[in-house]
Structures are given as C-alpha cells and as structure tokens.
Scaffold this motif. Structure first.
Motif, mmCIF file in Angstrom:
data_model
loop_
_atom_site.group_PDB
_atom_site.id
_atom_site.type_symbol
_atom_site.label_atom_id
_atom_site.label_comp_id
_atom_site.label_asym_id
_atom_site.label_seq_id
_atom_site.Cartn_x
_atom_site.Cartn_y
_atom_site.Cartn_z
ATOM 1 N N HIS A 22 -3.266 -4.701 -17.896
ATOM 2 C CA HIS A 22 -2.661 -3.404 -18.095
ATOM 3 C C HIS A 22 -2.256 -2.756 -16.766
ATOM 4 O O HIS A 22 -2.599 -3.212 -15.699
ATOM 5 N N THR A 23 -1.506 -1.662 -16.852
ATOM 6 C CA THR A 23 -0.860 -1.074 -15.689
ATOM 7 C C THR A 23 -1.832 -0.707 -14.592
ATOM 8 O O THR A 23 -1.574 -0.939 -13.412
ATOM 9 N N LEU A 24 -2.961 -0.138 -14.977
ATOM 10 C CA LEU A 24 -3.902 0.313 -13.968
ATOM 11 C C LEU A 24 -5.018 -0.682 -13.719
ATOM 12 O O LEU A 24 -6.061 -0.351 -13.213
ATOM 13 N N SER A 25 -4.785 -1.910 -14.111
ATOM 14 C CA SER A 25 -5.830 -2.924 -13.939
ATOM 15 C C SER A 25 -6.020 -3.267 -12.480
ATOM 16 O O SER A 25 -5.150 -3.069 -11.649
ATOM 17 N N LEU A 26 -7.185 -3.807 -12.170
ATOM 18 C CA LEU A 26 -7.420 -4.294 -10.825
ATOM 19 C C LEU A 26 -6.596 -5.549 -10.596
ATOM 20 O O LEU A 26 -6.336 -6.315 -11.513
ATOM 21 N N ALA A 27 -6.216 -5.747 -9.315
ATOM 22 C CA ALA A 27 -5.242 -6.781 -9.022
ATOM 23 C C ALA A 27 -5.890 -8.134 -8.844
ATOM 24 O O ALA A 27 -7.043 -8.266 -8.487
ATOM 25 N N ILE A 28 -5.081 -9.195 -9.138
ATOM 26 C CA ILE A 28 -5.453 -10.545 -8.757
ATOM 27 C C ILE A 28 -4.934 -10.756 -7.347
ATOM 28 O O ILE A 28 -3.754 -10.642 -7.109
ATOM 29 N N ALA A 29 -5.809 -11.017 -6.397
ATOM 30 C CA ALA A 29 -5.389 -11.125 -5.008
ATOM 31 C C ALA A 29 -5.144 -12.566 -4.624
ATOM 32 O O ALA A 29 -5.708 -13.492 -5.189
ATOM 33 N N ALA A 30 -4.275 -12.755 -3.630
ATOM 34 C CA ALA A 30 -4.027 -14.099 -3.140
ATOM 35 C C ALA A 30 -5.254 -14.658 -2.454
ATOM 36 O O ALA A 30 -5.568 -15.843 -2.550
ATOM 37 N N VAL B 254 -3.094 6.103 2.090
ATOM 38 C CA VAL B 254 -4.133 5.944 1.078
ATOM 39 C C VAL B 254 -4.915 4.663 1.363
ATOM 40 O O VAL B 254 -4.320 3.617 1.649
ATOM 41 N N ILE B 255 -6.224 4.735 1.301
ATOM 42 C CA ILE B 255 -7.083 3.558 1.411
ATOM 43 C C ILE B 255 -7.796 3.392 0.074
ATOM 44 O O ILE B 255 -8.537 4.274 -0.359
ATOM 45 N N ASN B 256 -7.555 2.270 -0.577
ATOM 46 C CA ASN B 256 -8.098 2.017 -1.912
ATOM 47 C C ASN B 256 -9.056 0.828 -1.848
ATOM 48 O O ASN B 256 -8.644 -0.301 -1.539
ATOM 49 N N PHE B 257 -10.331 1.082 -2.110
ATOM 50 C CA PHE B 257 -11.338 0.027 -2.132
ATOM 51 C C PHE B 257 -11.489 -0.471 -3.570
ATOM 52 O O PHE B 257 -11.917 0.283 -4.449
ATOM 53 N N LEU B 258 -11.134 -1.729 -3.807
ATOM 54 C CA LEU B 258 -11.270 -2.321 -5.130
ATOM 55 C C LEU B 258 -12.567 -3.118 -5.190
ATOM 56 O O LEU B 258 -12.821 -3.996 -4.356
ATOM 57 N N LEU B 259 -13.387 -2.817 -6.173
ATOM 58 C CA LEU B 259 -14.712 -3.424 -6.278
ATOM 59 C C LEU B 259 -14.645 -4.798 -6.932
ATOM 60 O O LEU B 259 -13.768 -5.086 -7.752
ATOM 61 N N ARG B 260 -15.607 -5.627 -6.601
ATOM 62 C CA ARG B 260 -15.675 -6.967 -7.170
ATOM 63 C C ARG B 260 -15.949 -6.905 -8.669
ATOM 64 O O ARG B 260 -16.676 -6.028 -9.147
ATOM 65 N N ASP B 261 -15.333 -7.859 -9.394
ATOM 66 C CA ASP B 261 -15.470 -7.877 -10.850
ATOM 67 C C ASP B 261 -15.936 -9.241 -11.363
ATOM 68 O O ASP B 261 -15.672 -9.605 -12.501
ATOM 69 N N LEU C 86 -6.173 9.858 1.946
ATOM 70 C CA LEU C 86 -6.831 9.849 0.644
ATOM 71 C C LEU C 86 -7.593 8.545 0.472
ATOM 72 O O LEU C 86 -7.051 7.468 0.733
ATOM 73 N N VAL C 87 -8.821 8.631 0.037
ATOM 74 C CA VAL C 87 -9.656 7.455 -0.195
ATOM 75 C C VAL C 87 -9.878 7.305 -1.700
ATOM 76 O O VAL C 87 -10.272 8.262 -2.380
ATOM 77 N N LEU C 88 -9.613 6.107 -2.199
ATOM 78 C CA LEU C 88 -9.817 5.791 -3.603
ATOM 79 C C LEU C 88 -10.825 4.663 -3.732
ATOM 80 O O LEU C 88 -10.954 3.829 -2.832
ATOM 81 N N VAL C 89 -11.524 4.613 -4.840
ATOM 82 C CA VAL C 89 -12.338 3.472 -5.232
ATOM 83 C C VAL C 89 -11.889 3.071 -6.637
ATOM 84 O O VAL C 89 -11.886 3.894 -7.557
ATOM 85 N N ASN C 90 -11.457 1.830 -6.779
ATOM 86 C CA ASN C 90 -10.880 1.353 -8.052
ATOM 87 C C ASN C 90 -9.744 2.251 -8.532
ATOM 88 O O ASN C 90 -9.570 2.507 -9.714
#
Length: 890
Positions: A7-15, A168-175, A108-112
C-alpha cells in the motif's frame, strides 16, 4: 503480509537491507531503492524522485566507530553536523544537531513515516546556531532497530508540516518476522580514556500466519574523556605558594590531573528498547504499532571555580571579595584583593574580606584567616573548600512513545488507500548538579542539588488517504489528502528548595541558587495544539516527465495559521540522465516550550546580585516588556512561525556502474525564532505607569496594581526580577549549497568493491539582524562561520571471500571557532574497518576511527580556561578511537 508490502504508505523494500544476515558492503546493484519519504506514490524509487532522497541501509548506517546514532549520521550525511557539547548546560544531555547549517528544529524527524516527538531540552547554549532550539532527541533510537534511513534533502513543510525546512530524516524500523541478531562492541580512545561498550540485540517473531513483531534492545555506556591543560590561574597560584590548588589534584576524581573538565560527557545506564509490529486482518486491512522506551544518564563538567590567582580569576559570588585594607580586612579603595567573608547573623562584626598577599598576591593572610575560622559568626568558603571546585552537571533522561494505527485499501477502482493512526510520545529530563554550592546559604549549603526537570509531551492523530485516478497520463494521477491534529505540552518541575533559595548571605555578595545551574522555583505547564489539512498530487505526465504539487494549511491555538505549498518535478532526458527541481515554502512553528518557558535565576553581575529570567512573551510581564520595546520605534516584538522559501535544482546521471547526483539548494528563512536582548524590568514597569519613577520592582508592582494598570497576581515571584528576555521572531538568513553524491561498483582482485563519494558545500548568510531585538555580532559569526563550508567523505568497501574491508576518508573544511575567536584549518580523518565471517552465524569486526589521530588546531590560549581544543569542533577532539565487535545471528 501482502498489504504491508504494497500500500501507499507501506515501508519500502530496499536494495540494500539490514536483515538478520551477515552484512555485505560491496555488492552489485540489485533492485532500485523504493522510498516513502517525500512522496505518497507507491513504489516510487529514489532515482525517480522529483527531489533528492538518500537511502542508507541499516547495515551501511552502522559501519561506524561510534555507537550514537547522531554520530553515525554525521559520517553518512555530509550536511549533518553534531558536536560533543562538553560544557553546554542542558545541551550536553540532548545534543543539538544541524542539517544544512540550520537549527535543529528546522529538520523534521520521522519514525516509520510518523512525526517523532521533540526532546525536552531547549538549548540555551547551542553554539550560536542552535541557541533556543528544541529539537528531537535522536539519541533515544538504537541503530540496530533501523532497517533503512531516508534523508529527504529538500523543504517538505507542505507535505509534513512544521520544521521540514532543511529536510526530513525518516528512520524506518526493521520488520523481520524471524531471526535473531546480537551485537557486542567494546572500544576506547588511543589516549586510554573514553572506554565504551554496547550490547544490542534484535529479534523477529511471527504474529500468527500474517503478522510480525520485531524487537530491538540496546545497553550502552560511554566513559568521558579529558583533553585539558592546567589553567594559567591555577598554575600561577601554585607557583606563588598557594598549595591548596595542588590538593585539588588529590580530591578531584573527575578530571584526573587538571582542575578543569574539557571532554566528551559520561553516558551511563543508556538503555533503549524499540518494537515494530504489524498484522494483516485480511488482504486489504493491516493493524500496526511501534514504540519505544529509553533512558540514560548524562554527566559533564562545568568551569573550575577558583579561589585565588588574582582578582580577575577568583569566582565571583563565592570567593571574590572586595578590595580591602591588607592590615584590617575592611573594604578600601585601592586596597588588595580578598576572599569574601560573610556575617552569618547579618550584622557587621566580621571583616569584609581576607586579604590576599605574598609575591603573587594569592596567599590569604594567615592571621585574619585564623580569626575568621575561629569566629562562629564569620564565614568564608576558603574554610570549607580551600581548593575550589568543579560542578558536575547532568540529567536523567527518559523517552517513550507509542503509535498504533490501521491502514488498508477499499479497492475502489485502482484502490483508495487509507491510514488512520494515533501516537503519543514524551521526553523528560530530570537535572542534577553535584560538587557545587548555593553560596548564599553559607556553611549550611548542600553540595549536591536537584534543580528540577523538563518534559515535552506530544499527541498526534493522523488520517491519510491516497487514490490513483486514471486521467489519461502515463501513470495514474495520485491524489493524496488528509488531516492531522497535534497537541504538545511542555512542563517544568520545581527543584529542591536549596537549588533556588535566596539565602541569608545573598545581600552580602554571595550568589544564590545552585552555582552553575539554578533550580526552577515552581511547577509550570503550557500547551498548544494545531490542526492541519493537506492535498498532495503526483503523476507521470509522460514516460519522461514526473510532476508533484502539494499544499498544506495549519491552524495553531496560540498564533495565526500558515499555508504552504510545493511544486517539484523530474525530467528523464535519457534513461541515464535526469533533471529535477522544486520550489517550496516552509515554516517552523514555535514550540510550547519556546513560547512559554519560565526560568528565573539570580546572577552576580559586576559584584551586584540581580535576578535574570526567560519569560513568555505572551505573559503579562512579557506584554509589559513588549510595550516598552515598542516605544523605541522599531516595532513590537511578536512570536509566530518562521517562514521559508526553498529552491532546488539538480541532475542525476549514470555512467556504466556509476550513479551520480548533483543538487543545488537555496533556502531563505525569515523571522527566525530567537531569544531577544535582556529587557530592564523596572524600566519597563515605569514605562507602563506612564513614566512613574518607582525605585524598586516590588514598589512598582504594588503601585501599578493599585492604579489598575496590572493585576498583581500575574506577577507573583517577580519582585526581585531585574532583567529578562523572551523568544521572539528576530533575524533572517539565506543558506545556499550543493550536494554531490556518487557511487560506483567494480570488480577488484577476486572480490567486489564499491566506491562512494558524498560532499556538501553549505554557506549561510545573515541577511537581516532584526530591528526590534537584533542579534549580536557573535551570533552572526557563529551562524555564518562556525560550521565548515565544505564537508564530505570518500568510502571504499570491498568483499572477498570471508573478509570485507572499509576505508573512509572524511574531509572537514576550515571553519571558525567562534567560542575561542580563531580560524581552524581543514582536516582529513581516515576510518578503517576489517571484518571476518568466522562461520555462518558469527562475524568478527575490528576498526579504527580517525586512524591517524587527527585533532583540530589547538586554541590560541589554552591555559586561560584549560581548553586545549575547541569544543565546537565538527569532528570532536578525542583523537583516534578503536573498537572490537562481534555479531552473531541465526
């Protein structure tokens, strides 16, 4: 878990992903990095983003000698700066970082993808750039919890709201839904201090057949360092026979051989816990949650409080007495320097000061010293603390947050996606100061104090929608819209009574409050809320052209609202050459803390005790001062949002296995939030009374209340206030710069290598100092010269068999140490790391940061304060550090 991936706001698949597998740094490119920062289009790659977004995998992010996430960012993001803050009051506890040379609350700092709550610290001592800022406490995030970091290098207030001026710094958490990884690390400096350790673990667990729970825990401890020399005044006193300062070496367990603490602070009991969870109710609906708990204790040193060494070096309000007759110890013009003496019953039976004599004028007269010691009514701190003292200041910090939400797809046409979430976070700091005194209490003073605490609490509700509409373009027109409600509260907690007491010796020249950091006298609380609505449009108009537009309106409870917009686009000239650019407006709204902080302390200024404070502009006292300042004819001070305009233009191109991006930016920030100049409170009250010549503040408050000009109840506790300042919109700046990022992959020997280049040029100019409360020359210099104009690194990573290696050169251009008033030359620091995969589960790592033991240029006069290296160095002053690490996973 299908929905979670698409979905649109899903966490990304990273290279390059940080999974529970051995880290491999040199590898051939695989899939394009998918991002969620700066776009609300599903599956948008970083290469196709209209604005620059750096994607750093968790494994790459952690290749660093430091265990603090902010120091890791400093080596990964060239425009990110963070200092050690050895003697910076509360800024030592929550260090203020800078992105693109702007204030911490301009990023701006974001988490997920969700806004992170601010820290509890307002940095009154922020090195000039961060003065008065209240940013996010990123140190509460454990690096092992990070799947990837996305850094949007562009203004994004129209998409995310307040603060997204510099980026913006966005920290994406491990899933991960399975696997276990544990990391243990130990390191130190080559000087033999600064020992540090970290133990961190990550666990992935399934939640039924369609969910996951990922948990990360970290324990960390960092010993402080000392990079000091013997102060001139101490050496002078000892050389001229005052041997009590030599005794200080024996009783001072904090700084070793020199009575001054310049070094990185101690970080003790640093514990962090993060979790990330998701569960698919069905193919179209997912529940998710993430949150954290963290705590740590940070302690640093203050300046040495000297007993003798000449009148210019004695500590005022504690040791420094008046000039006295050398025979009698009574005050006399043209006499000799003395050590202050207090009369405990408030009479006049004691001498005014113990004369200082001898060849250097530093030896207390032994006869008069003995007489003071023998008289129970007379007191001097040379009796109880003859060697002086160094206060130790710090705080116990606690951080916690919880976010829960539901997101899904209504499957209308191409799919209407939604995301409904609620989150609450808080950051609290309880201060302590040790090895100090409240001088006004005389011999009854404690040596340790609790000055009080501060807490920032934020609650955010979000509702976001996204819908792809076929309008005949090369892609659907993605229409994203939503609303946000955010409430923040800032609380001050009173300290123990001794930390703010005005003791019986205050009228005799002894300073009140805990020396170094006075306590808060009252519990106070302030809050504000805002509501935001946004619309975000993005589409591929052709296979070559992508355009993006966004507009956002925010309304605040305490001041006027603001509307911001953004236009950006990227054009693919060829498959390997792209042009991109954007224009946006932005803002930073004053925090509840900045708008409402109250902090009154008693200071000894030129031998006179005065109360100085920081008070809210919106308060009754603040409005009296605003009227007074307005009478000077330059306008009325107000507090509202900073406004910004952000221009960017860049190119991205591929050459063989190489990818390069070059981006120019121009950021104009007007009406920046700042602490104004001190206002004479009595003069302001007299002006409010129509020019009445009241002689004291207390008299003025009583008279103005009787005349109906003020309500006395609004001014409780301010009877002794002499001066105060407040937050207001003051000055303007323009920041221009260029980011260069490139990487190339190639085979080398029988392995594979990656070469990465990242450089930033940044220049800030103060275009207007302000008319109402203009900032000082010193702050202008700090804003323009404190950070290097050029900063970057070149990294070479290589994998071959069971070995992998990393070699990185970090460049810091020349800069000006504004705290010490001299120019510092450029420096290159080299980091090296080697890792060996012992078996399928265990990896061993050894590394050195700053391999060649590079230090910044020494201060011009290190003996004046014992400061060998500038505390505002962009790369610190610890020299070379080494570390050993083991990583086990299955």
């Amino acid at each position: 878990m299908k929905l979670y991936r698409r979905h649109t706001l899903s966490l990304a698949i990273a290279a390059i992903t940080a999974g529970a597998v051995p880290t491999v740094f040199a590898q051939q490119p695989q899939l394009e990095e998918v991002i969620i920062t700066g776009t609300r289009v599903a599956d948008r790659s970083a290469a196709d983003s209209p604005v620059p977004v750096d994607v750093i995998s968790g494994s790459d992010f952690r290749v660093n000698g430091s265990t603090d996430i902010q120091d890791m960012l400093r080596t990964q993001v060239p425009s990110f700066d963070i200092n050690s803050q050895p003697i910076s009051d509360a800024a030592t506890i929550v260090r203020p970082p800078n992105l693109r040379g702007l204030s911490p609350d301009n990023v701006l700092v974001l988490v997920n993808g969700k806004r992170r709550h601010r820290g509890s610290i307002i940095s009154f001592l922020g090195g000039g750039i961060s003065d008065g800022a209240q940013g996010v406490d990123m140190a509460a995030i454990p690096s092992l919890a990070i799947k990837q970091v996305e850094v949007l290098r562009d203004g994004a207030s129209s998409q995310y709201g307040s603060d997204a001026i510099a980026g913006v710094i966005n920290f994406l958490l491990r899933d991960d839904a399975e696997g276990f990884e544990v990391v243990a690390r130990y390191g130190s400096t080559t000087e033999g201090d600064g020992d540090n350790y970290m133990v961190s673990a990550n666990l992935g667990l399934p939640l039924g057949d369609s969910g996951f729970l990922n948990i990360t825990g970290e324990m960390r401890d960092v010993e402080g360092t000392v990079r000091s020399v013997v102060r001139d005044d101490v050496a002078f006193a000892e050389a001229n026979g005052y041997n009590a300062v030599s005794d200080y070496q024996l009783i001072n367990s904090y700084t070793g051989e020199v009575p001054q603490y310049w070094g990185q602070p101690d970080v003790d009991d640093d514990v962090k816990l993060f979790f990330n969870a998701g569960f698919d109710i069905n193919d179209n609906t997912e529940l998710y949650a993430f949150g954290n708990y963290a705590e740590r204790s940070v302690e640093g040193g203050f300046f040495y409080r000297n007993v003798v060494g000449g009148p210019s070096s004695q500590r005022g309000g504690v040791y420094a007495g008046p000039t006295v007759d050398p025979a009698t110890g009574l005050a006399a013009d043209g006499g000799v320097a003395s050590v202050l003496v207090g009369d405990l019953d408030g009479g006049s039976s004691c001498i005014d000061g113990i004369p200082l004599g001898g060849s250097g004028g530093v030896i207390p007269d032994p006869t008069l010293l003995a007489a003071v010691s023998a008289d129970a009514n007379c007191f001097s701190f040379i009796e109880t603390i003859p060697s002086g003292f160094v206060p130790r200041f710090g705080g116990d910090n606690e951080d916690m947050a919880l976010a829960v939400g539901i997101r899904g797809n209504f499957e209308l046409g191409s799919g209407l996606y939604y995301d409904l979430s609620a989150q609450r976070g808080s950051n609290r700091t309880d201060f302590f100061i040790r090895n100090t005194i409240n001088a006004s209490l005389g011999p009854a003073t404690p040596r340790d104090f609790i000055p009080g605490g501060q807490e920032q609490t934020e609650t955010v509700y979000n509702l976001n929608f996204s819908y792809g509409l076929d309008v005949g373009l090369a892609s659907d027109l993605n229409i994203a819209f939503g609303a946000e409600y955010r409430e923040e509260e800032f609380d001050l907690f009173a300290g123990d009574p001794a930390s703010y007491a005005l003791g019986p010796l205050a009228s005799q020249g002894f300073s009140s409050s805990s020396n170094g950091f006075g306590g808060f006298p009252n519990d106070t609380s302030a809050s504000q809320d805002n509501t935001a609505f946004y619309v975000d449009l993005e589409a591929d108009f052709t296979d070559q052209l992508t355009l993006q537009a966004a507009v956002r309106n925010e309304q605040f409870s305490n001041f006027d609202g603001t509307t911001n917009y953004k236009l950006a686009g990227i054009y693919k000239v060829t498959d390997s050459f792209r042009i991109r650019g954007g224009f946006s407006t932005g803002f930073h709204a004053p925090t509840a803390g900045q708008a409402n902080i109250t902090n009154v302390t008693t200071q000894n200024v030129n031998g006179v005790l005065i109360d100085q404070g920081t008070l809210p502009l919106f308060s009754a006292a603040g409005q009296v001062a605003a009227d007074y300042v307005e009478s000077f004819g330059n306008g009325r001070p107000e507090l509202g949002p900073e406004e910004a305009e952000n221009y960017s233009f860049g190119i991205a191109f591929d050459i063989g296995n190489s990818t390069w991006t070059i981006d120019y930016y121009d950021i104009e920030v007007t009406d920046r939030i700042a602490l104004g100049a001190n206002v004479d409170f009595l003069a302001a009250l007299n002006f409010a009374g129509g020019g009445t010549d009241y002689m004291t503040v207390s008299e003025a408050l009583t008279g103005l209340d009787a005349a109906g000009v003020i309500d006395r109840q609004d001014f409780i506790g301010l009877d002794d206030l002499s001066q105060f300042r407040f937050f207001t919109n003051s000055f303007d700046t323009r920041t221009k710069g260029v980011d260069l990022v490139g990487n190339t992959y190639f085979d080398f020997l029988s392995g594979s290598s990656t070469l990465t280049v990242a450089f930033n040029y940044n220049d800030t100019e103060v275009t207007d100092r302000g008319d109402i409360n203009p900032i000082s020359d010193g702050r202008v210099e700090a804003l323009e010269e404190l950070l290097p104009n050029i900063k970057g690194n070149v990294s070479w990573s290589h994998s071959q068999g069971k070995f992998r290696t990393l070699l990185r050169a970090n460049y810091y251009g020349d800069w000006t140490s504004t705290s010490n008033g001299y120019d510092v030359d450029a420096a290159i620091l080299v980091d090296a790391q080697v890792a060996y995969q012992l078996n399928d589960s265990l990896e061993l790592v050894a590394g050195v940061d700053n391999l060649f033991d590079e230090y910044p240029d020494e201060t011009p006069n290190p003996g004046s304060l014992g400061q060998l290296y500038p505390e505002d160095s962009p790369f610190g002053f610890n020299g070379s550090t080494w570390y050993l690490q083991g990583r086990y996973n299955f």
